[in-house]
Scaffold this motif. Structure first.
Motif, PDB file in Angstrom:
ATOM      1  N   GLU A   1      40.176  39.533  47.574  1.00 13.29           N
ATOM      2  CA  GLU A   1      40.073  37.955  47.209  1.00 13.29           C
ATOM      3  C   GLU A   1      40.698  37.693  45.934  1.00 13.29           C
ATOM      4  O   GLU A   1      41.669  36.875  45.987  1.00 13.29           O
ATOM      5  N   LEU A   2      40.425  38.113  44.970  1.00 11.11           N
ATOM      6  CA  LEU A   2      40.643  37.932  43.583  1.00 11.11           C
ATOM      7  C   LEU A   2      42.024  38.345  43.564  1.00 11.11           C
ATOM      8  O   LEU A   2      42.927  37.565  42.832  1.00 11.11           O
ATOM      9  N   ARG A   3      42.405  39.368  43.896  1.00  6.65           N
ATOM     10  CA  ARG A   3      43.777  39.913  43.654  1.00  6.65           C
ATOM     11  C   ARG A   3      44.830  38.682  44.501  1.00  6.65           C
ATOM     12  O   ARG A   3      45.876  38.364  43.880  1.00  6.65           O
ATOM     13  N   SER A   4      44.460  38.441  45.547  1.00  4.96           N
ATOM     14  CA  SER A   4      45.319  37.338  46.317  1.00  4.96           C
ATOM     15  C   SER A   4      45.342  36.024  45.535  1.00  4.96           C
ATOM     16  O   SER A   4      46.374  35.410  45.686  1.00  4.96           O
ATOM     17  N   THR A   5      44.319  35.671  45.057  1.00  2.00           N
ATOM     18  CA  THR A   5      44.095  34.273  44.483  1.00  2.00           C
ATOM     19  C   THR A   5      45.036  34.276  43.131  1.00  2.00           C
ATOM     20  O   THR A   5      45.863  33.516  42.910  1.00  2.00           O
ATOM     21  N   TYR A   6      45.303  35.586  42.422  1.00  3.74           N
ATOM     22  CA  TYR A   6      45.794  35.497  41.229  1.00  3.74           C
ATOM     23  C   TYR A   6      47.494  35.770  41.475  1.00  3.74           C
ATOM     24  O   TYR A   6      48.215  35.228  40.821  1.00  3.74           O
ATOM     25  N   ALA A   7      47.560  36.419  42.845  1.00  3.68           N
ATOM     26  CA  ALA A   7      48.970  36.599  43.252  1.00  3.68           C
ATOM     27  C   ALA A   7      49.629  35.379  43.464  1.00  3.68           C
ATOM     28  O   ALA A   7      50.856  35.103  43.226  1.00  3.68           O
TER      29      ALA A   7
ATOM     30  N   GLY B   1      48.898  32.536  41.939  1.00  2.00           N
ATOM     31  CA  GLY B   1      48.887  31.735  40.824  1.00  2.00           C
ATOM     32  C   GLY B   1      47.406  30.761  40.831  1.00  2.00           C
ATOM     33  O   GLY B   1      47.595  29.833  40.111  1.00  2.00           O
ATOM     34  N   GLY B   2      46.512  31.209  41.455  1.00  3.43           N
ATOM     35  CA  GLY B   2      45.176  30.538  41.551  1.00  3.43           C
ATOM     36  C   GLY B   2      44.574  30.763  40.440  1.00  3.43           C
ATOM     37  O   GLY B   2      44.719  31.566  39.345  1.00  3.43           O
ATOM     38  N   ARG B   3      43.314  30.219  40.491  1.00  7.36           N
ATOM     39  CA  ARG B   3      42.253  30.321  39.106  1.00  7.36           C
ATOM     40  C   ARG B   3      40.824  30.879  39.825  1.00  7.36           C
ATOM     41  O   ARG B   3      40.650  30.554  40.977  1.00  7.36           O
ATOM     42  N   ASP B   4      40.123  31.400  38.807  1.00  7.09           N
ATOM     43  CA  ASP B   4      38.775  32.089  39.525  1.00  7.09           C
ATOM     44  C   ASP B   4      37.935  32.081  37.950  1.00  7.09           C
ATOM     45  O   ASP B   4      38.276  32.478  37.133  1.00  7.09           O
ATOM     46  N   PRO B   5      36.872  31.773  38.066  1.00  4.78           N
ATOM     47  CA  PRO B   5      35.740  32.169  37.047  1.00  4.78           C
ATOM     48  C   PRO B   5      35.734  33.634  36.521  1.00  4.78           C
ATOM     49  O   PRO B   5      35.446  34.138  35.439  1.00  4.78           O
ATOM     50  N   ILE B   6      36.108  34.475  37.582  1.00  4.50           N
ATOM     51  CA  ILE B   6      36.233  35.914  37.160  1.00  4.50           C
ATOM     52  C   ILE B   6      37.565  36.226  36.715  1.00  4.50           C
ATOM     53  O   ILE B   6      38.429  35.832  37.463  1.00  4.50           O
ATOM     54  N   ARG B   7      37.827  36.312  35.212  1.00  4.28           N
ATOM     55  CA  ARG B   7      38.914  36.423  34.591  1.00  4.28           C
ATOM     56  C   ARG B   7      39.957  37.498  35.136  1.00  4.28           C
ATOM     57  O   ARG B   7      39.469  38.635  35.746  1.00  4.28           O
ATOM     58  N   PRO B   8      41.162  37.454  35.220  1.00  3.98           N
ATOM     59  CA  PRO B   8      42.293  38.523  35.833  1.00  3.98           C
ATOM     60  C   PRO B   8      41.778  39.712  35.428  1.00  3.98           C
ATOM     61  O   PRO B   8      42.195  40.835  35.780  1.00  3.98           O
ATOM     62  N   TYR B   9      41.584  40.053  33.913  1.00  6.89           N
ATOM     63  CA  TYR B   9      41.335  41.217  33.711  1.00  6.89           C
ATOM     64  C   TYR B   9      40.200  42.100  34.509  1.00  6.89           C
ATOM     65  O   TYR B   9      40.287  43.355  34.436  1.00  6.89           O
TER      66      TYR B   9
END
Ligand SMILES: [Zn+2]
Length: 260
Positions: free
Chosen positions: A192-198, A200-208
């Motif tokens: 889910e996080l991978r698609s959020t960042y793909a 251009g979204g944001r998330d409290p878990i940073r992309p690192y």
């Protein structure tokens, strides 16, 4: 634990907590204002044990002071609060402190190697080796909790992960029955996080955290302790799993810390 060690710890904790250390906790570790009195007492005991039992070394000419030991140990103690362990990060014998961010000489991520943190070299955790920290970044994080960034929480999350013998983002859970849910929820969230960042979204878990599963665990642990409410709001199932493992509910604490 040996009888000798038990005896030594008992003697160590008999005397009063050093006043200078208390002042350091008051001025530099506002996170402690979130805890209850019993927990704060436990943190003080653990700080004394960690300062006494670990090796503390400065690098690049840094003289390690009690302030530095106490600030780092206090954050370790916060993580250990409800882990029901008496071996206090037995796989970490040494803390190496650099004055600030430093140049990394090696870069490898694996079960027998180095796991480094973030794009800057703020810290490292070695399998059965030292935990390396930038003192400047440790201090900034200590004084400004609530941003989900804390190099001590991050590197010690790796150390806790490594206790299982492999660095795979799954620590030793409290019960065998917990693994299935843990794996499913973490892998769903990773995707889910991978698609959020793909997109251009944001998330409290940073992309690192998307670097690999070990970094996902370390970055999410930082967020769990240091920005628990945003983590809980965005990923309630992840929060619940972390809460069950660490034995804490940091989102329920009286944020923001006082004295920040
Ligand atoms: Zn890392």
């Amino acid at each position: 634990m040996s009888i000798l060690k038990k005896h030594h710890r008992r003697k160590l904790l008999e005397g009063p907590f050093p006043e200078a250390w208390e002042n350091t906790l008051l001025s530099d570790v506002p996170y402690l204002t979130l805890l209850n009195d019993v927990e704060r007492g436990q943190v003080r005991d653990t700080v004394r044990i960690l300062v006494d039992e670990k090796y503390w070394e400065g690098c690049d000419g840094l003289d390690v002071t009690d302030t530095m030991r106490v600030v780092v140990a206090a954050h370790a103690a916060i993580m250990l609060l409800h882990l029901d362990t008496t071996d206090y990060l037995h796989n970490v014998r040494t803390f190496l402190l650099y004055p600030a961010a430093y140049l990394q000489t090696q870069e490898r991520i694996g079960s027998d190697g180095l796991v480094h943190s973030g794009s800057a070299n703020l810290g490292e955790a070695w399998y059965n080796g030292p935990v390396v920290l930038s003192w400047r970044d440790t201090m900034v994080a200590a004084r400004h909790p609530g941003r989900g960034l804390n190099v001590v929480f991050h590197e010690l999350a790796h150390a806790v992960d490594m206790m299982t013998g492999s660095t795979n983002g799954t620590p030793m859970l409290r019960d065998r029955s917990h693994y299935a849910d843990w794996h499913r929820i973490m892998s769903d969230t990773f995707a889910e996080l991978r698609s959020t960042y793909a997109r251009g979204g944001r998330d409290p878990i940073r992309p690192y955290g998307l670097t690999n599963v070990a970094e996902f665990f370390a970055v999410t642990t930082e967020c769990f302790f240091d920005a628990p409410r945003p983590l809980q709001a965005a990923h309630p199932k992840v929060y619940e799993q972390f809460s069950r493992f660490w034995g804490q509910d940091p989102a329920a604490r009286p944020w923001p810390p006082r004295g920040q």
